[in-house]
Design an enzyme around this catalytic site. Structure first.
Site, mmCIF file in Angstrom:
data_model
loop_
_atom_site.group_PDB
_atom_site.id
_atom_site.type_symbol
_atom_site.label_atom_id
_atom_site.label_comp_id
_atom_site.label_asym_id
_atom_site.label_seq_id
_atom_site.Cartn_x
_atom_site.Cartn_y
_atom_site.Cartn_z
ATOM 1 N N HIS A 142 -7.746 2.881 -10.136
ATOM 2 C CA HIS A 142 -7.441 3.070 -8.715
ATOM 3 C C HIS A 142 -8.722 3.006 -7.876
ATOM 4 O O HIS A 142 -8.713 2.483 -6.764
ATOM 5 C CB HIS A 142 -6.708 4.397 -8.492
ATOM 6 C CG HIS A 142 -5.351 4.440 -9.146
ATOM 7 N ND1 HIS A 142 -4.446 3.403 -9.025
ATOM 8 C CD2 HIS A 142 -4.750 5.371 -9.932
ATOM 9 C CE1 HIS A 142 -3.345 3.709 -9.707
ATOM 10 N NE2 HIS A 142 -3.514 4.886 -10.271
ATOM 11 N N LEU B 115 -7.859 -7.826 13.222
ATOM 12 C CA LEU B 115 -6.884 -7.708 12.131
ATOM 13 C C LEU B 115 -6.054 -6.425 12.266
ATOM 14 O O LEU B 115 -6.606 -5.358 12.529
ATOM 15 C CB LEU B 115 -7.634 -7.682 10.786
ATOM 16 C CG LEU B 115 -6.792 -7.345 9.547
ATOM 17 C CD1 LEU B 115 -5.847 -8.495 9.218
ATOM 18 C CD2 LEU B 115 -7.701 -7.038 8.354
ATOM 19 N N ASP C 53 -0.929 -4.431 -7.485
ATOM 20 C CA ASP C 53 -0.437 -3.843 -8.742
ATOM 21 C C ASP C 53 -1.377 -4.140 -9.901
ATOM 22 O O ASP C 53 -2.016 -5.193 -9.944
ATOM 23 C CB ASP C 53 0.978 -4.394 -9.033
ATOM 24 C CG ASP C 53 1.705 -3.541 -10.062
ATOM 25 O OD1 ASP C 53 1.273 -2.400 -10.320
ATOM 26 O OD2 ASP C 53 2.710 -4.024 -10.620
HETATM 27 C C1 IPE Z 1 4.518 -1.103 -6.659
HETATM 28 O O1 IPE Z 1 3.957 -1.010 -7.915
HETATM 29 C C2 IPE Z 1 3.924 -0.066 -5.751
HETATM 30 C C3 IPE Z 1 2.528 -0.268 -5.392
HETATM 31 C C4 IPE Z 1 1.777 -1.280 -5.707
HETATM 32 C C5 IPE Z 1 1.958 0.777 -4.566
HETATM 33 P P1 IPE Z 1 4.603 -0.141 -9.100
HETATM 34 O O2 IPE Z 1 3.647 -0.218 -10.228
HETATM 35 O O3 IPE Z 1 4.942 1.214 -8.602
HETATM 36 O O4 IPE Z 1 5.949 -0.921 -9.387
HETATM 37 P P2 IPE Z 1 6.856 -0.978 -10.696
HETATM 38 O O5 IPE Z 1 7.132 0.433 -11.102
HETATM 39 O O6 IPE Z 1 6.087 -1.691 -11.745
HETATM 40 O O7 IPE Z 1 8.073 -1.737 -10.285
HETATM 41 C C1 IPE Z 2 -0.943 -0.183 -8.497
HETATM 42 O O1 IPE Z 2 -1.382 -0.092 -9.797
HETATM 43 C C2 IPE Z 2 -1.307 1.045 -7.683
HETATM 44 C C3 IPE Z 2 -0.192 1.976 -7.452
HETATM 45 C C4 IPE Z 2 1.053 1.777 -7.737
HETATM 46 C C5 IPE Z 2 -0.544 3.236 -6.827
HETATM 47 P P1 IPE Z 2 -0.557 0.690 -10.922
HETATM 48 O O2 IPE Z 2 -1.024 2.111 -10.928
HETATM 49 O O3 IPE Z 2 0.877 0.501 -10.727
HETATM 50 O O4 IPE Z 2 -1.058 -0.033 -12.221
HETATM 51 P P2 IPE Z 2 -0.168 -0.465 -13.464
HETATM 52 O O5 IPE Z 2 0.967 -1.280 -12.918
HETATM 53 O O6 IPE Z 2 0.305 0.793 -14.104
HETATM 54 O O7 IPE Z 2 -1.079 -1.264 -14.305
HETATM 55 MG MG MG Z 3 2.227 -0.865 -11.381
#
Ligand code: IPE
Ligand code: IPE
Ligand code: MG
Length: 243
Positions: free
Chosen positions: A35, A129, A18
């Site tokens: 990303h 793995l 995240d």
């Molecule tokens: C969880 O992160 C999903 C992934 C890392 C793919 P999110 O960014 O979607 O989660 P919330 O919305 O902060 O809970």
């Molecule tokens: C995690 O990073 C990747 C996905 C959920 C696809 P985020 O895109 O959720 O990044 P933040 O949480 O908005 O910073």
């Molecule tokens: Mg996120």
């Protein structure tokens, strides 16, 4: 912090990757650039798991709730998965990595489903793995899907309700055959599960780190393993430290 006598290596590591968007925002970049950097961190993680002997690693890369994001961001993430497969498949094969992709296949383009099937087939006989990619994954959806599968078996007279045991449910989940994660890491400072491996995380240790996912490196990995190594896992018992 106290130092563990020996680093304990998880048999199954789960990672909620995240913070890509915030990483990018903090640098004045577009979320999509976060990303792209996130994929680099994923490559690093795979190498680390191989080098440190982690048996299974499940990474959360797209949740069933992430569909609520702007269409362009969703499309970009889907393309990234395709690009990752195209650029990294040969290396994964060389490194003896077995890839499994868990999540719903519903709503995915047929060409993407074929790609996923192809990656799984090409790496199925690898013995190193096990890299599990949770893509279009939601824990509640997974449990609902498993429940429907078992209900169909009961309706067809092939299964009696008494045989709906924990083992039967586990065998109907996407993760059938995988050990439960012993450690789950979440980056970016958020401290929630966000629908990741709900059933499987019953006794997982959680380590939350403040760094955004693109910044997660070997030093962060080692720090997490040190924290994990100091945890006293009791599974409802009284643990090892008791007289
Ligand atoms: C969880 O992160 C999903 C992934 C890392 C793919 P999110 O960014 O979607 O989660 P919330 O919305 O902060 O809970
Ligand atoms: C995690 O990073 C990747 C996905 C959920 C696809 P985020 O895109 O959720 O990044 P933040 O949480 O908005 O910073
Ligand atoms: Mg996120």
């Amino acid at each position: 912090m106290a130092q563990p006598a020996r680093l304990r290596i998880p048999v199954h590591l789960g990672v909620i990757m995240d913070g890509n968007g915030r990483w990018a925002k903090a640098r004045g970049k577009r979320r999509t650039e976060g990303h792209v950097e996130g994929v680099k961190a994923l490559r690093r993680l795979v190498e680390l798991c191989i080098n440190y002997g982690v048996g299974h690693c499940t990474v959360f890369s797209f949740s069933s709730e992430n569909w609520t994001r702007p269409r362009e961001e969703v499309a970009f993430i889907f393309n990234l998965l395709r690009r990752f497969v195209a650029s990294d498949l040969q290396k994964l094969i060389r490194n003896n990595v077995q890839v499994r992709i868990i999540g719903s296949r519903e709503g995915l383009e047929p060409s993407l489903v074929r790609l996923i099937d192809d990656v799984e087939a090409k790496t199925a006989s690898n013995t190193g793995l096990v890299l599990v990619v949770a893509f279009n994954y939601g824990g509640k959806a997974e449990i609902a899907e498993a429940t429907r599968r078992l209900a169909r078996e009961v309706a067809a007279g092939r299964l009696s309700p008494e045989h709906i045991t924990e083992q039967a449910i586990e065998a109907a989940l996407y993760t059938a055959g995988l050990p439960d994660p012993d450690l789950i890491i979440r980056t970016s400072g958020e401290q929630r599960i966000s629908n990741f491996l709900l059933w499987q995380a019953a006794y997982s240790e959680f380590v939350f780190v403040d760094e955004y996912w693109p910044d997660f490196d070997e030093q962060s990995f080692l720090k997490v393993l040190e924290t994990f190594s100091l945890r006293d896992r009791r599974f409802g018992g009284i643990g090892v430290a008791q007289p």
